[in-house]
Design a protein around this motif. Structure first.
Motif, PDB file in Angstrom:
ATOM      1  N   ALA A 129       0.835  -1.207   0.000  1.00  0.00           N
ATOM      2  CA  ALA A 129       0.000   0.000   0.000  1.00  0.00           C
ATOM      3  C   ALA A 129       0.869   1.255   0.000  1.00  0.00           C
ATOM      4  O   ALA A 129       0.609   2.208  -0.753  1.00  0.00           O
ATOM      5  CB  ALA A 129      -0.941  -0.011   1.199  1.00  0.00           C
ATOM      6  N   VAL A 130       1.902   1.260   0.818  1.00  0.00           N
ATOM      7  CA  VAL A 130       2.806   2.410   0.882  1.00  0.00           C
ATOM      8  C   VAL A 130       3.504   2.613  -0.462  1.00  0.00           C
ATOM      9  O   VAL A 130       3.576   3.735  -0.975  1.00  0.00           O
ATOM     10  CB  VAL A 130       3.845   2.236   2.017  1.00  0.00           C
ATOM     11  CG1 VAL A 130       4.933   3.298   1.947  1.00  0.00           C
ATOM     12  CG2 VAL A 130       3.151   2.263   3.372  1.00  0.00           C
ATOM     13  N   ALA A 131       3.994   1.535  -1.054  1.00  0.00           N
ATOM     14  CA  ALA A 131       4.693   1.631  -2.345  1.00  0.00           C
ATOM     15  C   ALA A 131       3.757   2.165  -3.431  1.00  0.00           C
ATOM     16  O   ALA A 131       4.162   2.997  -4.249  1.00  0.00           O
ATOM     17  CB  ALA A 131       5.248   0.255  -2.740  1.00  0.00           C
ATOM     18  N   ARG A 132       2.498   1.709  -3.440  1.00  0.00           N
ATOM     19  CA  ARG A 132       1.539   2.175  -4.448  1.00  0.00           C
ATOM     20  C   ARG A 132       1.264   3.672  -4.303  1.00  0.00           C
ATOM     21  O   ARG A 132       1.220   4.406  -5.292  1.00  0.00           O
ATOM     22  CB  ARG A 132       0.232   1.401  -4.347  1.00  0.00           C
ATOM     23  CG  ARG A 132       0.303  -0.012  -4.859  1.00  0.00           C
ATOM     24  CD  ARG A 132      -0.998  -0.766  -4.542  1.00  0.00           C
ATOM     25  NE  ARG A 132      -0.891  -2.151  -4.860  1.00  0.00           N
ATOM     26  CZ  ARG A 132      -1.274  -2.693  -6.017  1.00  0.00           C
ATOM     27  NH1 ARG A 132      -1.812  -1.914  -6.953  1.00  0.00           N
ATOM     28  NH2 ARG A 132      -1.133  -3.972  -6.245  1.00  0.00           N
ATOM     29  N   VAL A 133       1.070   4.116  -3.065  1.00  0.00           N
ATOM     30  CA  VAL A 133       0.780   5.538  -2.840  1.00  0.00           C
ATOM     31  C   VAL A 133       1.986   6.378  -3.242  1.00  0.00           C
ATOM     32  O   VAL A 133       1.846   7.394  -3.917  1.00  0.00           O
ATOM     33  CB  VAL A 133       0.397   5.807  -1.370  1.00  0.00           C
ATOM     34  CG1 VAL A 133       0.343   7.291  -1.091  1.00  0.00           C
ATOM     35  CG2 VAL A 133      -0.931   5.144  -1.030  1.00  0.00           C
ATOM     36  N   ARG A 134       3.159   5.939  -2.856  1.00  0.00           N
ATOM     37  CA  ARG A 134       4.354   6.714  -3.190  1.00  0.00           C
ATOM     38  C   ARG A 134       4.597   6.738  -4.707  1.00  0.00           C
ATOM     39  O   ARG A 134       5.035   7.752  -5.243  1.00  0.00           O
ATOM     40  CB  ARG A 134       5.572   6.166  -2.445  1.00  0.00           C
ATOM     41  CG  ARG A 134       5.539   6.557  -0.981  1.00  0.00           C
ATOM     42  CD  ARG A 134       6.763   6.146  -0.248  1.00  0.00           C
ATOM     43  NE  ARG A 134       6.793   6.753   1.081  1.00  0.00           N
ATOM     44  CZ  ARG A 134       7.379   6.230   2.136  1.00  0.00           C
ATOM     45  NH1 ARG A 134       8.017   5.068   2.033  1.00  0.00           N
ATOM     46  NH2 ARG A 134       7.349   6.855   3.294  1.00  0.00           N
ATOM     47  N   ALA A 135       4.318   5.641  -5.386  1.00  0.00           N
ATOM     48  CA  ALA A 135       4.540   5.575  -6.834  1.00  0.00           C
ATOM     49  C   ALA A 135       3.571   6.477  -7.589  1.00  0.00           C
ATOM     50  O   ALA A 135       3.936   7.066  -8.614  1.00  0.00           O
ATOM     51  CB  ALA A 135       4.393   4.140  -7.324  1.00  0.00           C
ATOM     52  N   THR A 136       2.352   6.599  -7.104  1.00  0.00           N
ATOM     53  CA  THR A 136       1.359   7.397  -7.820  1.00  0.00           C
ATOM     54  C   THR A 136       1.289   8.849  -7.352  1.00  0.00           C
ATOM     55  O   THR A 136       0.615   9.663  -7.967  1.00  0.00           O
ATOM     56  CB  THR A 136      -0.053   6.775  -7.699  1.00  0.00           C
ATOM     57  OG1 THR A 136      -0.398   6.669  -6.320  1.00  0.00           O
ATOM     58  CG2 THR A 136      -0.096   5.416  -8.353  1.00  0.00           C
ATOM     59  N   ASN A 137       1.991   9.180  -6.262  1.00  0.00           N
ATOM     60  CA  ASN A 137       1.950  10.545  -5.731  1.00  0.00           C
ATOM     61  C   ASN A 137       3.339  11.129  -5.538  1.00  0.00           C
ATOM     62  O   ASN A 137       3.547  11.950  -4.655  1.00  0.00           O
ATOM     63  CB  ASN A 137       1.184  10.563  -4.413  1.00  0.00           C
ATOM     64  CG  ASN A 137      -0.260  10.220  -4.618  1.00  0.00           C
ATOM     65  OD1 ASN A 137      -1.047  11.025  -5.086  1.00  0.00           O
ATOM     66  ND2 ASN A 137      -0.624   8.986  -4.293  1.00  0.00           N
ATOM     67  N   ALA A 138       4.270  10.677  -6.347  1.00  0.00           N
ATOM     68  CA  ALA A 138       5.665  11.148  -6.200  1.00  0.00           C
ATOM     69  C   ALA A 138       5.838  12.549  -6.737  1.00  0.00           C
ATOM     70  O   ALA A 138       5.134  13.063  -7.523  1.00  0.00           O
ATOM     71  CB  ALA A 138       6.616  10.202  -6.906  1.00  0.00           C
TER      72      ALA A 138
END
Length: 138
Positions: A129-138
């Motif tokens: 979940a953290v990786a997905r959020v960071r990837a889409t909100n970088a």
């Protein structure tokens, strides 16, 4: 635009957790804090009166609504823990298949107690979940 209701507060997470009457819920909350803190690299912060969040990111919808929200968060509710993982829970189906006993709601994952789930799968779920959020909100 109306002010965002759920936002970081100055309440200490340790004080909030100490106020939980149920010893098991306190212990499970402390363990969730450890898992989420390691996954995000961020300390726990109270968001509103009962949500414990880790890190944050800014979102903006096509409608123009925008705000800040934790990368991941949880709330120790009376009947179950509400886990806020951001995104669609359908994205996590392969991991959820390994998780154990849980329920879902609109954007939330509900776990009664940590002993009901596989902790390795839960850790994988949080990290994903953290990786997905960071990837889409970088």
């Amino acid at each position: 635009m109306p002010e965002q209701k759920t936002k970081p507060t100055d309440v200490r997470v340790e004080s909030y957790l100490a106020g939980l009457a149920d010893a098991r819920k306190r212990a499970d909350s402390q363990r969730l804090c450890e898992l989420m803190s390691v996954a995000t690299g961020e300390p726990p912060v109270m968001w509103g009166p009962s949500i414990i969040g880790f890190g944050s990111y800014h979102y903006r919808y096509e409608s123009g609504h925008e705000g800040d929200t934790p990368l991941v968060a949880f709330a120790p509710r009376a009947k179950a823990f509400s886990l806020y993982l951001n995104g669609s829970l359908e994205d996590y189906e392969p991991i959820l298949a390994k998780l154990g006993k849980y329920k879902t709601g609109k954007g939330c994952l509900y776990i009664t107690r940590l002993s009901d789930v596989d902790e390795e799968a839960l850790d994988e779920l949080i990290r994903d979940a953290v990786a997905r959020v960071r990837a889409t909100n970088a």
